[in-house]
Design a protein around this motif. Sequence first.
Motif, mmCIF file in Angstrom:
data_model
loop_
_atom_site.group_PDB
_atom_site.id
_atom_site.type_symbol
_atom_site.label_atom_id
_atom_site.label_comp_id
_atom_site.label_asym_id
_atom_site.label_seq_id
_atom_site.Cartn_x
_atom_site.Cartn_y
_atom_site.Cartn_z
ATOM 1 N N LEU A 190 0.844 -1.208 0.000
ATOM 2 C CA LEU A 190 0.000 0.000 0.000
ATOM 3 C C LEU A 190 0.869 1.244 0.000
ATOM 4 O O LEU A 190 0.594 2.228 -0.663
ATOM 5 N N ASN A 248 -0.864 -2.209 -6.757
ATOM 6 C CA ASN A 248 -2.122 -2.949 -6.612
ATOM 7 C C ASN A 248 -1.850 -4.305 -5.990
ATOM 8 O O ASN A 248 -0.792 -4.902 -6.212
ATOM 9 N N LEU A 249 -2.820 -4.788 -5.247
ATOM 10 C CA LEU A 249 -2.643 -6.065 -4.564
ATOM 11 C C LEU A 249 -3.959 -6.811 -4.490
ATOM 12 O O LEU A 249 -5.015 -6.217 -4.307
ATOM 13 N N LYS A 250 -3.890 -8.125 -4.674
ATOM 14 C CA LYS A 250 -5.000 -8.998 -4.287
ATOM 15 C C LYS A 250 -4.403 -10.125 -3.478
ATOM 16 O O LYS A 250 -3.336 -10.647 -3.812
ATOM 17 N N GLN A 251 -5.085 -10.480 -2.403
ATOM 18 C CA GLN A 251 -4.541 -11.507 -1.526
ATOM 19 C C GLN A 251 -5.668 -12.397 -1.039
ATOM 20 O O GLN A 251 -6.499 -11.996 -0.235
ATOM 21 N N ALA A 252 -5.725 -13.622 -1.567
ATOM 22 C CA ALA A 252 -6.776 -14.571 -1.191
ATOM 23 C C ALA A 252 -6.266 -15.469 -0.076
ATOM 24 O O ALA A 252 -5.175 -16.021 -0.169
ATOM 25 N N GLU A 253 -7.050 -15.599 0.979
ATOM 26 C CA GLU A 253 -6.629 -16.352 2.163
ATOM 27 C C GLU A 253 -7.500 -17.585 2.359
ATOM 28 O O GLU A 253 -8.562 -17.706 1.777
ATOM 29 N N ARG A 297 -0.820 -11.389 -4.799
ATOM 30 C CA ARG A 297 -0.476 -10.869 -6.123
ATOM 31 C C ARG A 297 -0.248 -9.365 -6.030
ATOM 32 O O ARG A 297 -1.112 -8.620 -5.574
ATOM 33 N N THR A 352 -3.511 -3.310 -12.883
ATOM 34 C CA THR A 352 -4.661 -3.920 -12.221
ATOM 35 C C THR A 352 -4.443 -5.426 -12.106
ATOM 36 O O THR A 352 -3.934 -6.047 -13.033
ATOM 37 N N ALA A 359 -6.276 -8.926 -12.030
ATOM 38 C CA ALA A 359 -7.617 -9.428 -12.378
ATOM 39 C C ALA A 359 -8.056 -10.501 -11.390
ATOM 40 O O ALA A 359 -8.932 -10.293 -10.562
ATOM 41 N N SER A 360 -7.423 -11.676 -11.458
ATOM 42 C CA SER A 360 -7.886 -12.822 -10.672
ATOM 43 C C SER A 360 -7.374 -12.771 -9.243
ATOM 44 O O SER A 360 -6.239 -12.388 -8.990
ATOM 45 N N ASP A 361 -8.225 -13.188 -8.303
ATOM 46 C CA ASP A 361 -7.804 -13.304 -6.907
ATOM 47 C C ASP A 361 -6.923 -14.534 -6.716
ATOM 48 O O ASP A 361 -6.233 -14.646 -5.708
ATOM 49 N N LEU A 362 -6.986 -15.469 -7.649
ATOM 50 C CA LEU A 362 -6.166 -16.678 -7.575
ATOM 51 C C LEU A 362 -5.071 -16.638 -8.629
ATOM 52 O O LEU A 362 -5.289 -16.162 -9.743
ATOM 53 N N ILE A 363 -3.899 -17.165 -8.282
ATOM 54 C CA ILE A 363 -2.787 -17.255 -9.219
ATOM 55 C C ILE A 363 -3.035 -18.463 -10.125
ATOM 56 O O ILE A 363 -3.387 -19.531 -9.636
#
Lengths: 195, 538
Positions: free
Chosen positions: A27, A32-37, A53, A58, A60-64
């Motif tokens: 941040l 940009n960040l997406k982090q799926a837990e 990620r 941008t 896109a997907s929350d999953l790699i």
Amino acid sequence: MKIDIILAGVGGQGILSIATVLGAAVLRENLNLKQAETHGMSQRGGAVVSHLRISSDTVASDLIPEGAADLILSVEPMEALRYLPYLSDNGYVVTNTTPFVNIPDYPAPEQVLAAVNALPRVVALNADEIAKAAGNSRTSNIVMLGAAAPFLQLDFTTLEEGVRSIFARKGDAIVDLNLRALHAGHEFAKNSIRL
Amino acid sequence: MQKHLLLGVEAIAQGALDGGLSGVYAYPGTPSTEITEYIQDSRQAAERNVHRQWSANEKTAYEAALGMSYAGKRALVCMKHVGLNVAADAFINSAITGANGGLILAIADDPSMHSSQNEQDSRFYGDFAMLPILEPANQQEAYDMAYSGFQLSESLGLPVVLRITTRLAHSRAGVLRKEIAAQNSIRLPDDMRQFVLLPGIARRRYNGLLEKQKKLLELSEKSAFNSYEDGADHSLGIVSAGIGYNYVAENFPNRNCPYPVVKISQYPLPVEMLKRLSDECEQLLIFEEGYPFVESKLRSFFSDVPHIRGRLDGTLPRTGELNPDHARRALGLAARPTQPIPALVAARPPAMCQGCGHIDAYLALNEALSEFEKGHVFSDIGCYTLGALPPYEAINSCVDMGASITMAKGAADAGLRPAVAVIGDSTFTHSGITGLLDAVNEHAPITIVISDNESVSMTGGQQSAAQGKIESICRGVGVEPEHIRVLTPLKKNHDEMVRVFREEIAYDGVSVVIPRRDCIQRAARLKKAQKSENSDNK
């Protein structure tokens, strides 16, 4: 820049604190960040994974996607191997070597380590011991984050700031302890990377 | 403007708070729990005196939220998908009564059953109730939909369904907040009979709901959450719903998707938008998380449907959650090279924690039942369900909240002896009390074990509605006081526990055995919080 990280471990080992520090750092960099837990049932001692990620574009997907992760960062050696299908052709594995044995059919630890060491691009370290030497074995997560630092494409100072902001509430002693852990992990990785 | 890193569920919570929320009502259930927890921890919620206590179950939660809506204020009710089965009576009828103050149902589905008994798709419930459904593709939309959902609900006079699935619920991203809206004042419905569903009134209200459907469709056609993105190659048209959009987009890194894509995040389905896609493309690929809801609808919409590919024709798996690799294969793109998982890697399923009181209870129960053949224990939903796994293999059923007691009774009615139920404290107060009353009224020969760890543990140790009340509830329902037995499940008490289980199993009537010991996870958390509070006070 773009980096996709699989964070792996066992429910209760606290991989989410690594993600939290990275999140704070990212941040700060305005990326940009997406982090799926993994929440829920698996947190009761099951295998847990977080897809993290980071990108200047941008996400896109929350999953790699499979075969796309730049890094598998694992706090447990067998868990590092579980997510190999996600690793890209030139991706790195950074893993703790201390096994977490909570199942009856855990394989022989030396076989697990042999499989880890056979990987072409790997940094394997006993984070528990390094954390202990740095002051407290409970900071082994942050040791692992330090060991991953050379692969993160982030300034090391950004990680230090992340650690400071996350632990600030707990006082200077805890911040210093975690900073020492971060540095210890980083030193190990710098000295052991086979490029 | 500063972005806030929020999980999908947290984005819903913050969106609702900023949108003028006055009360959240919920029973914990993965993956919905953190919506309510976020609001409970929020200073903003405390300052605005937002109601944020847990409810006994999803039905009581839904009804209380409806009551707050009746009074003119904005309410959010949250649950996991199967929770809506419990609240379905209130939910379906709330579409007939309509809403007064804004009412949002945040419903979290769990495809792949990470922490659930099934993977039912709540869009069918929304469709069944004929209510608008919002399905965010990302965390920002989750925030925006919760924020603007109250206005949508108030303008239509209907509850609004906000559906998410596990992956978005538990994935974090930066979210921009909007200006904080004022909370509503109390304002009763203009029509004092709006909520009185006597047949004559209900028929009129149902017709009103049917008349509103045209408006709902118009809103979907022009919704900013739905879009038609054109592409040059019309050999394929893609329909993506909710988070499915991201998985398709992932395979076109520079947003250079050659095919037209319809993004669906508001229902009822925008028929005109889909008709255009259907008319212009040779094939359709439907990419949606959950059941083939859109896919089935599309087949019924158009008489001359093009070839539709999705979960029903085998292009995509029929079950489980989707991911970017499913999209990649369905789009015919080359797979990236991957390595296999080494053969030595063992599965690591969840397990009861070392030192957990449920373990001591099961070890004693197994010994007490060792003289009978297997298959006499009906259980329920919670951490103790893990007692089905080796080395305990102590239970023979887990179906729905509260079913342990009623199934044990039914099996006893059939002549099965002994018939034992194992239920947790919070599951007992959720849906076990009415079943206990059935058993008491018929003097059913069943032994009910209420394994009490004084918390809702599987979802993270929330406050149990049962605290301190279990014995008095059992006595009040009519269980004979001498057959309410409280134990402390510790290794050192094993022999005493076996003896008590044997005595109560031998009793030809309803008995309740309560092994009671704090959840060790919750105890550890409380101790840590206490310690940190002490050091803060220094």
